[in-house]
Design a protein around this motif. Structure first.
Motif, PDB file in Angstrom:
ATOM      1  N   LYS A   1       1.412 -51.081  -1.762  1.00 40.87           N
ATOM      2  CA  LYS A   1       1.003 -51.223  -0.266  1.00 40.87           C
ATOM      3  C   LYS A   1       1.315 -52.711   0.564  1.00 40.87           C
ATOM      4  O   LYS A   1       1.948 -53.178   1.201  1.00 40.87           O
ATOM      5  CB  LYS A   1       0.458 -49.974  -0.093  1.00 40.87           C
ATOM      6  N   THR A   2       0.222 -53.411  -0.741  1.00 40.38           N
ATOM      7  CA  THR A   2      -0.279 -54.734  -0.078  1.00 40.38           C
ATOM      8  C   THR A   2       1.091 -55.773  -0.436  1.00 40.38           C
ATOM      9  O   THR A   2       0.933 -56.425   0.581  1.00 40.38           O
ATOM     10  CB  THR A   2      -1.383 -56.037  -1.151  1.00 40.38           C
ATOM     11  N   GLU A   3       1.470 -54.944  -1.680  1.00 40.40           N
ATOM     12  CA  GLU A   3       3.227 -56.232  -1.697  1.00 40.40           C
ATOM     13  C   GLU A   3       4.085 -56.243  -0.796  1.00 40.40           C
ATOM     14  O   GLU A   3       4.836 -57.147  -0.046  1.00 40.40           O
ATOM     15  CB  GLU A   3       3.751 -56.069  -3.117  1.00 40.40           C
ATOM     16  N   LYS A   4       3.899 -55.086  -0.324  1.00 35.35           N
ATOM     17  CA  LYS A   4       5.345 -54.478   0.751  1.00 35.35           C
ATOM     18  C   LYS A   4       5.177 -55.293   1.810  1.00 35.35           C
ATOM     19  O   LYS A   4       5.655 -55.329   2.812  1.00 35.35           O
ATOM     20  CB  LYS A   4       5.568 -52.923   0.385  1.00 35.35           C
ATOM     21  N   LEU A   5       3.709 -54.543   2.732  1.00 34.98           N
ATOM     22  CA  LEU A   5       3.151 -54.860   4.229  1.00 34.98           C
ATOM     23  C   LEU A   5       3.358 -56.597   3.766  1.00 34.98           C
ATOM     24  O   LEU A   5       3.763 -57.477   4.934  1.00 34.98           O
ATOM     25  CB  LEU A   5       2.018 -54.561   4.573  1.00 34.98           C
TER      26      LEU A   5
ATOM     27  N   ALA B   1       8.224 -47.678  10.529  1.00 32.20           N
ATOM     28  CA  ALA B   1       9.411 -48.130   9.904  1.00 32.20           C
ATOM     29  C   ALA B   1       8.661 -48.463   8.825  1.00 32.20           C
ATOM     30  O   ALA B   1       8.756 -48.824   7.416  1.00 32.20           O
ATOM     31  CB  ALA B   1       9.715 -49.504  10.390  1.00 32.20           C
ATOM     32  N   ALA B   2       7.461 -49.881   8.946  1.00 32.35           N
ATOM     33  CA  ALA B   2       6.308 -50.117   7.490  1.00 32.35           C
ATOM     34  C   ALA B   2       6.219 -49.024   6.568  1.00 32.35           C
ATOM     35  O   ALA B   2       5.941 -49.015   5.790  1.00 32.35           O
ATOM     36  CB  ALA B   2       5.755 -50.998   8.066  1.00 32.35           C
ATOM     37  N   ASN B   3       5.526 -47.725   7.678  1.00 26.09           N
ATOM     38  CA  ASN B   3       4.043 -46.699   7.273  1.00 26.09           C
ATOM     39  C   ASN B   3       4.975 -45.865   6.950  1.00 26.09           C
ATOM     40  O   ASN B   3       4.303 -44.478   6.517  1.00 26.09           O
ATOM     41  CB  ASN B   3       3.206 -47.341   7.933  1.00 26.09           C
ATOM     42  N   GLY B   4       5.799 -45.137   7.427  1.00 25.22           N
ATOM     43  CA  GLY B   4       6.439 -44.448   7.208  1.00 25.22           C
ATOM     44  C   GLY B   4       6.695 -43.440   8.075  1.00 25.22           C
ATOM     45  O   GLY B   4       6.544 -42.298   7.795  1.00 25.22           O
TER      46      GLY B   4
ATOM     47  N   TRP C   1      -4.189 -50.363   9.510  1.00 27.75           N
ATOM     48  CA  TRP C   1      -4.143 -48.976   9.656  1.00 27.75           C
ATOM     49  C   TRP C   1      -3.039 -47.321   9.979  1.00 27.75           C
ATOM     50  O   TRP C   1      -3.573 -47.284  11.445  1.00 27.75           O
ATOM     51  CB  TRP C   1      -5.419 -48.994   9.749  1.00 27.75           C
ATOM     52  N   ASN C   2      -1.675 -48.820  10.547  1.00 31.00           N
ATOM     53  CA  ASN C   2      -0.644 -48.581  11.093  1.00 31.00           C
ATOM     54  C   ASN C   2      -1.310 -48.111  12.770  1.00 31.00           C
ATOM     55  O   ASN C   2      -0.267 -46.469  13.190  1.00 31.00           O
ATOM     56  CB  ASN C   2      -0.413 -47.006  10.120  1.00 31.00           C
ATOM     57  N   GLY C   3      -2.078 -48.672  13.314  1.00 30.30           N
ATOM     58  CA  GLY C   3      -1.866 -49.069  14.454  1.00 30.30           C
ATOM     59  C   GLY C   3      -3.177 -47.770  15.103  1.00 30.30           C
ATOM     60  O   GLY C   3      -3.623 -47.706  15.943  1.00 30.30           O
ATOM     61  N   ASP C   4      -4.318 -47.405  14.324  1.00 29.77           N
ATOM     62  CA  ASP C   4      -5.370 -46.792  14.347  1.00 29.77           C
ATOM     63  C   ASP C   4      -6.345 -47.291  14.530  1.00 29.77           C
ATOM     64  O   ASP C   4      -7.090 -47.228  13.845  1.00 29.77           O
ATOM     65  CB  ASP C   4      -5.356 -45.417  13.763  1.00 29.77           C
ATOM     66  N   THR C   5      -6.508 -48.453  15.217  1.00 25.09           N
ATOM     67  CA  THR C   5      -7.324 -49.985  15.524  1.00 25.09           C
ATOM     68  C   THR C   5      -7.461 -49.895  16.280  1.00 25.09           C
ATOM     69  O   THR C   5      -6.875 -49.908  17.228  1.00 25.09           O
ATOM     70  CB  THR C   5      -6.991 -50.717  14.818  1.00 25.09           C
ATOM     71  N   ALA C   6      -8.432 -51.000  17.194  1.00 24.07           N
ATOM     72  CA  ALA C   6      -8.785 -51.285  18.218  1.00 24.07           C
ATOM     73  C   ALA C   6     -10.012 -52.939  17.952  1.00 24.07           C
ATOM     74  O   ALA C   6     -10.793 -52.740  17.433  1.00 24.07           O
ATOM     75  CB  ALA C   6     -10.193 -50.751  19.165  1.00 24.07           C
ATOM     76  N   ILE C   7      -8.803 -53.355  18.711  1.00 19.29           N
ATOM     77  CA  ILE C   7      -9.565 -55.206  18.327  1.00 19.29           C
ATOM     78  C   ILE C   7     -10.129 -55.186  19.274  1.00 19.29           C
ATOM     79  O   ILE C   7      -8.886 -55.351  20.599  1.00 19.29           O
ATOM     80  CB  ILE C   7      -8.695 -56.437  17.154  1.00 19.29           C
ATOM     81  N   ALA C   8     -11.298 -56.297  19.552  1.00 20.42           N
ATOM     82  CA  ALA C   8     -11.639 -56.934  21.094  1.00 20.42           C
ATOM     83  C   ALA C   8     -11.997 -58.324  20.803  1.00 20.42           C
ATOM     84  O   ALA C   8     -12.463 -58.428  19.719  1.00 20.42           O
ATOM     85  CB  ALA C   8     -12.621 -55.460  21.652  1.00 20.42           C
ATOM     86  N   GLY C   9     -11.895 -58.916  21.727  1.00 20.07           N
ATOM     87  CA  GLY C   9     -12.151 -60.383  22.095  1.00 20.07           C
ATOM     88  C   GLY C   9     -12.940 -61.339  23.447  1.00 20.07           C
ATOM     89  O   GLY C   9     -12.461 -60.081  24.103  1.00 20.07           O
ATOM     90  N   VAL C  10     -13.495 -61.772  23.943  1.00 17.26           N
ATOM     91  CA  VAL C  10     -14.164 -62.273  24.258  1.00 17.26           C
ATOM     92  C   VAL C  10     -14.149 -64.046  24.803  1.00 17.26           C
ATOM     93  O   VAL C  10     -14.692 -64.756  23.913  1.00 17.26           O
ATOM     94  CB  VAL C  10     -15.879 -62.104  25.284  1.00 17.26           C
ATOM     95  N   GLN C  11     -13.129 -64.875  25.068  1.00 18.14           N
ATOM     96  CA  GLN C  11     -13.021 -66.227  25.481  1.00 18.14           C
ATOM     97  C   GLN C  11     -14.605 -66.418  26.272  1.00 18.14           C
ATOM     98  O   GLN C  11     -15.005 -65.980  26.766  1.00 18.14           O
ATOM     99  CB  GLN C  11     -12.164 -66.574  26.506  1.00 18.14           C
TER     100      GLN C  11
ATOM    101  N   THR D   1       4.783 -53.543  17.565  1.00 15.43           N
ATOM    102  CA  THR D   1       5.143 -52.465  17.942  1.00 15.43           C
ATOM    103  C   THR D   1       4.693 -50.783  17.241  1.00 15.43           C
ATOM    104  O   THR D   1       5.118 -50.912  16.144  1.00 15.43           O
ATOM    105  CB  THR D   1       6.663 -52.532  18.789  1.00 15.43           C
ATOM    106  N   VAL D   2       4.981 -49.949  18.199  1.00 18.28           N
ATOM    107  CA  VAL D   2       4.823 -48.642  17.611  1.00 18.28           C
ATOM    108  C   VAL D   2       6.266 -48.717  16.156  1.00 18.28           C
ATOM    109  O   VAL D   2       5.832 -47.930  15.099  1.00 18.28           O
ATOM    110  CB  VAL D   2       4.490 -47.814  18.197  1.00 18.28           C
ATOM    111  N   THR D   3       7.432 -49.814  16.617  1.00 20.89           N
ATOM    112  CA  THR D   3       8.496 -48.521  16.282  1.00 20.89           C
ATOM    113  C   THR D   3       8.355 -49.395  14.507  1.00 20.89           C
ATOM    114  O   THR D   3       8.628 -48.708  13.695  1.00 20.89           O
ATOM    115  CB  THR D   3       9.223 -49.586  16.626  1.00 20.89           C
ATOM    116  N   GLU D   4       7.444 -51.338  15.022  1.00 18.81           N
ATOM    117  CA  GLU D   4       7.894 -51.707  13.276  1.00 18.81           C
ATOM    118  C   GLU D   4       6.741 -51.186  12.810  1.00 18.81           C
ATOM    119  O   GLU D   4       6.526 -51.359  10.959  1.00 18.81           O
ATOM    120  CB  GLU D   4       7.116 -53.359  13.701  1.00 18.81           C
ATOM    121  N   LEU D   5       5.278 -50.276  13.290  1.00 18.82           N
ATOM    122  CA  LEU D   5       4.596 -49.934  12.682  1.00 18.82           C
ATOM    123  C   LEU D   5       5.963 -48.542  11.270  1.00 18.82           C
ATOM    124  O   LEU D   5       5.454 -47.989   9.839  1.00 18.82           O
ATOM    125  CB  LEU D   5       3.385 -49.495  13.175  1.00 18.82           C
TER     126      LEU D   5
END
Length: 586
Positions: free
Chosen positions: A570-574, A275-278, A342-352, A269-273
């Motif tokens: 950052k890698t270790e923290k995330l 908290a993780a990234n400030g 990327w702190n949510g600045d992403t788009a992921i798309a998939g097709v079954q 969620t945005v809240t989780e992101l």
């Protein structure tokens, strides 16, 4: 089971077949005949076959890539025993058919006792060591130790499987001899044997490929297709416009499919992101089209593109076109790390493209995954390439298991040369991946087969659970391809050539850290063992076999996408945050 042609020669006929002084050999007039029909349940066995069965039983107990339960070991041993018995019985039958003299007297007695004794000793010795060998692997994998109490299960299943296969083999031999006897009425004996063999092979192949295989896939599609429509209690329909399946979506929640619903309803969620990234996080975009979402592949690809436009995916920094596994699955350990990085600045798309699990899709849906990957990518890529280069998102590909096979089919297309992608992450690439096999074969000298270095890592790099992306200090180009694989993953390292060729990944200096040092190669047996490792590759602790951890995927995505101002801290923290989240195996 091997089919043996036996001779009905009596001792008198054998003596008469010997050369007559001053005359023609009597055997020139001899016409081979088949023995009496074999009784399917007859309690008689080939001595040579039983001896070889003991040796093969011993070989079946040596370690493979993954730890085995008592039931799996019983199946492995049962099949391996019958392979050994068939080999020994066939050798004995051929020896007798060719009329090669047998050892007699004291020599024969010594040979029998030595071969039988050694076979029994090998079976007992490996049986005694087997539990210890399995526990060594379990210790490496962080699993609880097993005990000798698994032996009753192993022995019972070994006997049941071996007897069942022996009965099937004898039934096939009876069918063969009956067919040849019938043909022998009208044809010369050798022609009858040849024609009978061909007819039996054709009939067997027709039954296997036409009736059994098609029937199996039809039943599997019906079962898993029905399961795909079920909306489970733990599925949560998204309400945000950035998700397919939401009230604003063009791709309806009800037709997303089982894995599609889990995908769009999951993730941070945005809240989780924040908290993780400030702070400063965006709602990650997740777009998905199920197999029931449209009537044709091109229509599903067009619907996906419209969903990407609707959600504002082309305004994000990172766009990923993901190829799913068989059921439409997108692993949370593969997609969540990208959104955190990327702190949510992403788009992921998939097709079954299928309802079937990957282990079935690997056999049935290779063409489907190729076509779906290419059509979906072409549709998205064609629109993406028309956007201003300075403002459009970076374009990446992602695939786990059979999904990586689809990614490779995209990378081989000529139409991405003028507008190349920015990179790809391929996780657990299966043995059918031709590009992966080619890169491994052409790896730089001195790099191991289980984790190659190719052309000093300029474009393609291989990594594992422990980050291996920095093994080369050379430059990494603008297009970055990463293969994430475990040395203990049988889906990656199975190959039919294991039957007769020792694999490079078992040679000295080539063996991965999670492969037992006691695993050896034996003709046919090793191929069968690794083949039976495939179904269990996803049923072991995370970080081994075909289960790839969130941290390993995070390191792969960091290497592929190269986020700005990134540091190892950052890698270790995330990674700590990701691995603390519960993993949902859907």
């Amino acid at each position: 089971m091997s089919v043996a042609v036996e001779s009905e020669q009596t001792p008198e006929q054998e003596r008469s077949a010997r050369p007559v002084p001053g005359g023609k050999p009597a055997w020139r007039g001899w016409r081979p005949t088949l023995g009496r029909p074999v009784r399917v349940f007859e309690p008689s066995f080939s001595g040579t076959g039983l001896t070889m069965a003991a040796w093969f039983f011993a070989l079946s107990l040596v370690p493979s890539l993954l730890p085995r339960s008592g039931m799996v070991q019983g199946v492995v041993s049962g099949v391996t025993v019958i392979i050994g018995y068939a080999f020994g019985a066939a050798c004995q039958a051929i020896w007798e058919y060719l009329g090669i003299p047998k050892p007699r007297g004291r020599v024969r007695t010594v040979l029998v006792w030595v071969t039988v004794g050694l076979g029994i000793w090998a079976a007992v010795f490996t049986g005694w060591r087997m539990v210890g060998w399995q526990n060594e692997i379990r210790s490496t994998f962080g699993m609880e130790a097993t005990s000798p109490t698994i032996w009753p299960t192993i022995l019972a299943l070994t006997v049941v499987v071996a007897v069942l296969l022996l009965v099937i083999g004898r039934a096939l031999r009876l069918l063969f001899t009956t067919l040849v006897r019938w043909l022998d009425r009208a044809l010369p004996r050798r022609v009858a044997v040849l024609v009978g063999s061909v007819l039996l092979l054709v009939l067997g192949w027709a039954l296997f490929s036409g009736v059994l295989v098609n029937g199996f896939f039809t039943v599997a599609n019906n079962i898993f297709g029905t399961r795909d429509t079920i909306i489970a209690d733990d599925m949560r329909q998204p309400q945000n416009a950035e998700r397919s399946g939401s009230p604003q979506s063009l791709s309806a929640w009800e037709v997303l499919g089982r894995q599609g619903r889990y995908f769009v309803g999951g993730g941070p969620t945005v809240t989780e992101l924040n908290a993780a990234n400030g702070g400063g996080a965006k709602e990650p975009i997740r777009v998905y089209v199920g197999l029931r979402g449209a009537d044709s592949l091109q229509a599903r690809a067009d619907l996906l593109l419209e969903e990407l436009k609707r959600t504002g995916a082309f305004d994000r920094k990172v766009l990923v076109v993901a190829t799913t596994t068989g059921t439409g699955f997108l692993d949370q350990n593969g997609v969540d790390p990208l959104e955190f990085a990327w702190n949510g600045d992403t788009a992921i798309a998939g097709v079954q493209y299928s309802y079937l699990p990957s282990w079935i899709s690997l056999l049935a849906d290779q063409d489907a995954v190729k076509e779906t990957s290419r059509v979906t990518f072409d549709t998205v890529h064609q629109y993406w390439s028309t956007l201003p280069e300075a403002t459009r998102p970076k374009l990446y590909l992602y695939g786990l298991s059979l999904g990586s096979f689809g990614v490779e089919s995209i990378l081989s297309q000529i139409n991405i040369i003028n507008e190349p992608i920015d990179g790809a992450l391929m996780v657990g690439p299966p043995f059918v991946n031709e590009l992966h096999a080619s890169l491994t074969a052409q790896r730089d000298a001195g790099s191991p087969a289980w984790l190659p270095i190719y052309e000093q890592g300029r474009t393609v790099r291989f990594t594992a659970e422990q980050n291996g992306l920095d093994r080369t200090t050379g430059p990494w180009g603008p297009t970055r391809l990463v293969y994430l694989q475990h040395a203990s993953d049988p889906i990656v390292f199975f190959n039919q050539s294991l039957a007769f060729t020792p694999p490079e990944w078992l040679k000295d200096g080539q063996r991965g850290p999670d492969v037992s040092p006691r695993m050896g190669w034996f003709p046919v047996v090793t191929m069968w063992q690794v083949l039976l490792d495939l179904p269990g590759a996803g049923s072991i602790p995370m970080g081994f076999g075909h289960l790839y951890s969130a941290k390993a995927n995070l390191e792969g995505w960091v290497g592929v996408t190269n986020p700005p101002d990134w540091t190892p801290d950052k890698t270790e923290k995330l990674a700590a945050i990701l691995e603390a989240r519960p993993y949902k195996d859907t």
